[in-house]
Design a protein around this motif. Structure first.
Motif, PDB file in Angstrom:
ATOM      1  N   PRO A   1      52.354  60.528  39.376  1.00 54.66           N
ATOM      2  CA  PRO A   1      52.358  61.952  39.717  1.00 54.66           C
ATOM      3  C   PRO A   1      51.017  62.480  40.224  1.00 54.66           C
TER       4      PRO A   1
ATOM      5  N   GLY B   1      47.352  63.942  44.821  1.00 50.25           N
ATOM      6  CA  GLY B   1      46.276  64.927  44.757  1.00 50.25           C
ATOM      7  C   GLY B   1      44.915  64.240  44.837  1.00 50.25           C
TER       8      GLY B   1
ATOM      9  N   VAL C   1      43.420  63.433  48.167  1.00 51.31           N
ATOM     10  CA  VAL C   1      42.898  64.533  48.973  1.00 51.31           C
ATOM     11  C   VAL C   1      41.366  64.581  48.934  1.00 51.31           C
TER      12      VAL C   1
ATOM     13  N   THR D   1      39.401  65.527  52.153  1.00 51.92           N
ATOM     14  CA  THR D   1      38.484  66.664  52.130  1.00 51.92           C
ATOM     15  C   THR D   1      37.051  66.238  52.407  1.00 51.92           C
TER      16      THR D   1
ATOM     17  N   TYR E   1      42.797  73.264  38.088  1.00 52.28           N
ATOM     18  CA  TYR E   1      44.227  72.937  38.095  1.00 52.28           C
ATOM     19  C   TYR E   1      44.491  71.450  37.992  1.00 52.28           C
TER      20      TYR E   1
ATOM     21  N   ALA F   1      38.035  71.809  57.092  1.00 51.67           N
ATOM     22  CA  ALA F   1      37.529  71.584  55.740  1.00 51.67           C
ATOM     23  C   ALA F   1      38.137  72.588  54.764  1.00 51.67           C
ATOM     24  N   ILE F   2      38.279  73.841  55.221  1.00 50.68           N
ATOM     25  CA  ILE F   2      38.873  74.854  54.350  1.00 50.68           C
ATOM     26  C   ILE F   2      40.324  74.481  54.051  1.00 50.68           C
TER      27      ILE F   2
ATOM     28  N   GLY G   1      41.522  71.537  53.697  1.00 48.73           N
ATOM     29  CA  GLY G   1      41.502  70.551  52.616  1.00 48.73           C
ATOM     30  C   GLY G   1      41.290  71.201  51.261  1.00 48.73           C
ATOM     31  N   LEU G   2      40.267  72.064  51.184  1.00 49.91           N
ATOM     32  CA  LEU G   2      39.881  72.635  49.889  1.00 49.91           C
ATOM     33  C   LEU G   2      40.903  73.646  49.374  1.00 49.91           C
ATOM     34  N   MET G   3      41.430  74.463  50.290  1.00 47.86           N
ATOM     35  CA  MET G   3      42.278  75.566  49.848  1.00 47.86           C
ATOM     36  C   MET G   3      43.753  75.158  49.775  1.00 47.86           C
TER      37      MET G   3
ATOM     38  N   PHE H   1      45.462  71.718  51.110  1.00 46.64           N
ATOM     39  CA  PHE H   1      45.988  70.361  50.950  1.00 46.64           C
ATOM     40  C   PHE H   1      45.856  69.887  49.505  1.00 46.64           C
ATOM     41  N   PHE H   2      44.750  70.258  48.855  1.00 49.13           N
ATOM     42  CA  PHE H   2      44.576  69.942  47.437  1.00 49.13           C
ATOM     43  C   PHE H   2      45.699  70.561  46.606  1.00 49.13           C
ATOM     44  N   LEU H   3      45.987  71.817  46.898  1.00 51.44           N
ATOM     45  CA  LEU H   3      46.991  72.563  46.137  1.00 51.44           C
ATOM     46  C   LEU H   3      48.352  71.874  46.259  1.00 51.44           C
TER      47      LEU H   3
ATOM     48  N   SER I   1      49.162  68.853  47.393  1.00 49.71           N
ATOM     49  CA  SER I   1      49.279  67.460  46.963  1.00 49.71           C
ATOM     50  C   SER I   1      49.145  67.310  45.457  1.00 49.71           C
ATOM     51  N   SER I   2      48.360  68.179  44.828  1.00 46.52           N
ATOM     52  CA  SER I   2      48.202  68.067  43.382  1.00 46.52           C
ATOM     53  C   SER I   2      49.493  68.468  42.688  1.00 46.52           C
ATOM     54  N   PHE I   3      50.135  69.527  43.187  1.00 52.35           N
ATOM     55  CA  PHE I   3      51.307  70.031  42.479  1.00 52.35           C
ATOM     56  C   PHE I   3      52.594  69.306  42.866  1.00 52.35           C
ATOM     57  N   VAL I   4      52.585  68.604  43.995  1.00 45.82           N
ATOM     58  CA  VAL I   4      53.828  67.955  44.404  1.00 45.82           C
ATOM     59  C   VAL I   4      54.215  66.872  43.393  1.00 45.82           C
ATOM     60  N   GLY I   5      53.214  66.235  42.774  1.00 45.28           N
ATOM     61  CA  GLY I   5      53.513  65.237  41.739  1.00 45.28           C
ATOM     62  C   GLY I   5      54.205  65.872  40.540  1.00 45.28           C
TER      63      GLY I   5
END
Lengths: 379, 522
Positions: free
Chosen positions: A56, A60, A63, A67, A354, B99-100, B102-104, B106-108, B110-114
């Motif tokens: 899971p 993330g 990234v 980034t 998060y 870059a923004i 990525g930070l704002m 893509f992280f969001l 990709s992190s939550f899709v798991g």
């Protein structure tokens, strides 16, 4: 503006380091786990345990890589342009290998055919091994300098080939990178698994940890006899980002210059070695949580060692030394650095918050029984 | 020195990788929202079928998402790999939105899709719903920043050339972010994504209904997709029309090329429905025209003229001549001792806005200021995009849009009176599935090919942007990408079709068609 150009350039050098370290710590264990997958998982269920320990969260974590690339583009556009177009095929190999990761993770367990699954396991190994190796080789080449220069329009021309990147020193750097990620991945697995896999991980941590330290020391010894670079002309820390305005010399041992001027810097490589040993010890006495922290710090030490010897160089040019890119002449404009500073100080802590929450939700051991019982819900 | 071959191959490579990437992106953009809507229904009504819908369409989302991520990696790194001079010349401006992103965003996402996939048993209903909405938010924010970067390529506001660093630098982030070209592109693109996902869900649900499977599941999916899809396709068409009405000289040339508008017509200009444009003769044969329409779309008035290509060429010729003067002044500045004489700077400042037009000549002559009349004439001809490909791709895109509008309207009307189980309607819905993809790919082509010969409109010609690689380097990488992507696409289609055929039975809940039919669970 609260910072001047000089400070912003230093901050962005630090941020770039922070993103690379973030990548090493967070995506590093995914790479390590991917490399260990075919070796530590003897049965399909065991392999699924290994995959689901990062299932899971790998997305993330990856990234950090993307980034770091984006931040390099925004804050150090010349570094981005020179390194990526110069090391073209190395990047292409990394990309092609990394394509296999999202597909491998997502598609592997969607079908029950064992052949299908075994092939994806191999793909996941390649997708983890190649990036780990190439990134190390890439860093090795940055220490050696890349063969490029700039023409009058500041267009970069590159004179090397893919095979030139594979010099013995660069390959050694590649092995340091592979072994440190294997160590880091094994510790993470030790933290998230039990029974046989746990015991196998302990063995891997022991060997990979010791090999990492040995290779790191060897690379350090080697580098003291390799040519380093030094800026001869007066440094203008807030000067324009035009790399052709300075003179540089290249001579053996110059990469130790910073360490000779600031002996306290020796604490960084020494710390990396000691923490590596501590990691192995903590793993052996069954404290994988602490070992994971210590392993993360070891990776940090290794990356900082390279950064500290190269500072202020970002990419030295081996054939036209005055074209070398440094912290003082390869950055974005002061306003872009300033804007990106604020974006980073707002979003990076948010990301850490998060991400921590997600890891907290997903904490605990993944066992063979758990995977068996949730056959259709997991990777 | 860069050759034509290197530039052509680099362009092909960018087009191939971007078009592949854009097969997956629109579905991700739209499906993430549809999943959030379905799960909201689940949380509000507590009915299991909505949870099953979220999980099943989520499975298909995952299969698509993996390839979106994989092909997206190339996009982030390709600027540096293949367009190194572009990266150097505009990285100060163009890199920031990436870059923004990525930070704002893509992280969001990709992190939550798991957690979306694996968090069902670990989170409360409300928490999981929040996670799904965050994924949808992340994907859409991601599109926002990418299109701010792209909008700047179309209409480069808020940046200035810096003499000391020989590149473009940001002068106003506000202008960069609130660039009208970017805003319009963003809404048009995300709405196209919502349409794509709606057509996907609508068509597959229609397939289940045609087969008489899983009635409650498929009818609910159909209804949600019909409503969301109708709103989305209306937005795409209205906002696409808005794109015709944006700022920027190159955007004007693009509009004229799309319409094969050779002459500046007496306003309001007629819209050429079809015809056969001929770039050599600069005329459109067998044109069928609708009076007034182009003038209304392009200017929102009946008395503002739309500039035809012939007049744009005349204007470009003047700008190319000015650009030569700017280039000459720049060379003098480079060769002079510091500090630079103010007269030299003043001379450069006078023609600075046309420096990019001067650089167009670099394709024929290295010292732009010494270009011959013949070279200038050639550069002028190349200062507008090729008309024929734009003319047709645009028409295919618009036709797809209107066909979808009709089908979504019918689907919405019939499902709101609960009569959507008509064979003809279901078949139409099913066969509509490829249309949004065709429209999206055509749309990408119109936007990017229409910007030629520039990478950054009026600032940096495509010809100059490429890396100093050899033709063989790019042939090798291009074939690698094509081979790898095609294999991946085949694997993806195979899995996608397999799971579509299985339908919600693939969730192994014991409630759906194949499980009941086989008597597996009772």
């Amino acid at each position: 503006m609260i910072f001047d150009y000089e400070t912003l350039r230093l901050i962005w050098w630090a941020f770039l380091g922070a993103l690379l370290i973030g990548f090493a710590i967070m995506d590093g264990f995914d790479l390590g786990v991917g490399m260990l997958l075919p070796f530590l998982g003897k049965t399909d269920l065991e392999r699924r345990v290994i995959i689901n320990s990062i299932g899971p969260t790998w997305e993330g974590n990856q990234v950090w890589f993307v980034t770091a690339g984006g931040a390099l583009f925004a804050a150090w556009p010349m570094v981005y342009a020179v390194s990526f177009s110069g090391m073209y095929f190395a990047l292409l190999a990394t990309l092609c290998a990394m394509f296999l990761r999202p597909l491998g993770f997502d598609y592997r367990s969607k079908l029950s055919s064992q052949k299908w699954r075994n092939n994806w396991d191999k793909a996941l190994f390649v997708g983890s091994f190649v990036p780990a190796l190439v990134m190390g080789v890439g860093f090795g080449n940055l220490l050696l300098g890349l063969p490029f220069n700039f023409d009058n329009d500041l267009r970069m021309v590159y004179y090397g080939s893919f095979w030139d990147l594979l010099s013995p020193f660069a390959l050694l750097a590649g092995l340091v990178s592979v072994s440190m990620y294997v160590m880091h991945g094994a510790i993470y697995l030790q933290l998230r698994t039990d029974a046989e896999i746990y015991q196998r991980c302990k063995k891997v941590v022991l060997y990979a940890g010791l090999i990492t330290i040995a290779l790191f020391l060897l690379a350090g010894l080697w580098i003291s006899h390799l040519p380093g670079y030094h800026i001869l002309t007066e440094i203008v820390p807030d000067g324009p980002s035009n790399p052709l305005l300075k003179m540089v010399k290249k001579a053996e041992g110059l990469w130790l210059d910073n360490y000779n001027h600031y002996p306290s810097l020796w604490a960084v490589p020494a710390g990396a070695c000691i923490l590596g040993l501590v990691t192995v010890f903590l793993s052996l006495i069954n404290r994988p949580g602490l070992a994971f922290i210590s392993s993360g710090l070891t990776l940090t030490g290794i990356i900082l060692t390279a950064g500290a010897s190269m500072f202020p160089f970002l990419i030295p040019s081996s054939i036209a030394v005055n074209s070398s890119l440094t912290v003082w002449d390869a950055s974005s404009s002061v306003s872009t650095l300033h804007l990106m500073f604020w974006v980073t100080v707002i979003f990076l802590p948010l990301i850490i918050v998060y991400t921590s929450w997600i890891f907290k939700i997903l904490r605990g051991k993944i066992t063979v029984d758990y995977v068996h019982d949730n056959d259709h819900k997991l990777y | 020195m860069i050759t034509e071959g290197v530039v052509e191959l680099s362009r092909w490579q960018f087009a191939v990788t971007a078009l592949y990437h854009f097969l997956f992106v629109p579905l991700t953009l739209g499906l993430s929202f549809l999943l959030a809507i379905m799960e909201s229904c689940y949380v509000m009504t507590g009915r299991q079928v909505y949870k099953d819908m979220t999980q099943f369409w989520g499975k298909l989302f995952g299969i698509n998402f993996a390839l979106g991520v994989a092909t997206g990696l190339t996009m982030e790194f390709q600027f540096g790999m293949n367009w190194a001079y572009f990266s150097h010349y505009v990285g100060d401006v163009f890199g920031a939105p990436l870059a923004i992103e990525g930070l704002m965003a893509f992280f969001l996402e990709s992190s939550f899709v798991g957690l979306f996939f694996f968090g069902w048993d670990k989170l409360s209903k409300g928490q999981h719903l929040m996670v799904t909405w965050l994924v949808a938010l992340g994907t859409n924010l991601s599109a926002l920043w990418i299109l701010i970067a792209n909008g700047w390529m179309q209409n480069p506001v808020g940046a200035e050339f810096n003499l000391e660093t020989m590149r473009m630098e940001v002068s106003s982030f506000g202008q960069l972010i609130f660039n009208p070209a970017a805003q319009v592109k963003f809404v048009h693109t995300v709405a196209a994504g919502y349409t794509t996902a709606s057509a996907f869900v609508l068509g597959i649900s229609a397939f289940y209904m045609l087969k008489g499977r899983d009635a409650a599941f498929s009818q609910r999916s159909y209804t949600i997709a019909a409503g969301f899809g109708l709103a989305a396709v209306l937005a795409v068409i209205v906002l696409g029309d808005e794109s015709g009405y944006t700022d920027g000289e190159v955007q004007k040339a693009k509009l004229a090329a799309i319409e094969a508008e050779w002459e500046t017509e007496e306003p309001p200009a007629a819209f050429t429905l079809v015809g056969i444009p001929d770039q050599e003769a600069m005329e459109t044969k067998y044109a069928i025209k609708i009076p007034w329409v182009l003038g209304l779309i392009g200017t929102r008035s009946i008395d503002t003229p739309i500039m035809g290509l012939k007049d744009i060429l005349l204007k470009n010729e003047q700008r190319i001549r000015n650009g030569m003067k700017a280039y000459a002044a720049l060379q003098k500045i480079k060769d002079s001792e510091k500090p630079i004489a103010p007269e030299l700077v003043a001379e450069f400042e006078q023609y600075k806005a046309d420096l990019g037009y001067g650089l167009l000549l670099k394709r024929w002559v290295d010292d732009v200021s010494k270009a011959t009349e013949a070279q200038i004439a050639e550069a002028v001809q190349f200062s507008i995009p090729r008309v024929v490909p734009l003319f047709w791709t645009f028409r295919v895109m618009v036709a797809c849009g209107f066909i979808m509008l009709v089908i979504f309207a019918l689907a919405f009307a019939m499902s709101s009176i609960r009569k959507c189980r008509q064979e003809w309607l279901l078949k139409l819905s099913f066969w509509m599935i490829p249309l949004p993809w065709i429209a999206c790919e055509m749309g990408w082509f119109v936007a990017e090919f229409g910007r030629q010969p520039w990478t950054i409109a009026e600032i940096l010609p495509t010809f100059l942007s490429a890396s100093s690689l050899t033709e063989w380097d790019i042939i090798l990488s291009l074939s690698t990408y094509i081979l790898a992507y095609t294999c991946f696409l085949m694997i993806e289609m195979f899995l996608m079709l397999k799971f579509i055929r299985l339908g919600p039975s693939s969730l192994h809940t014991g409630r759906y068609h194949f499980e009941i039919a086989e008597g597996a669970v009772k």
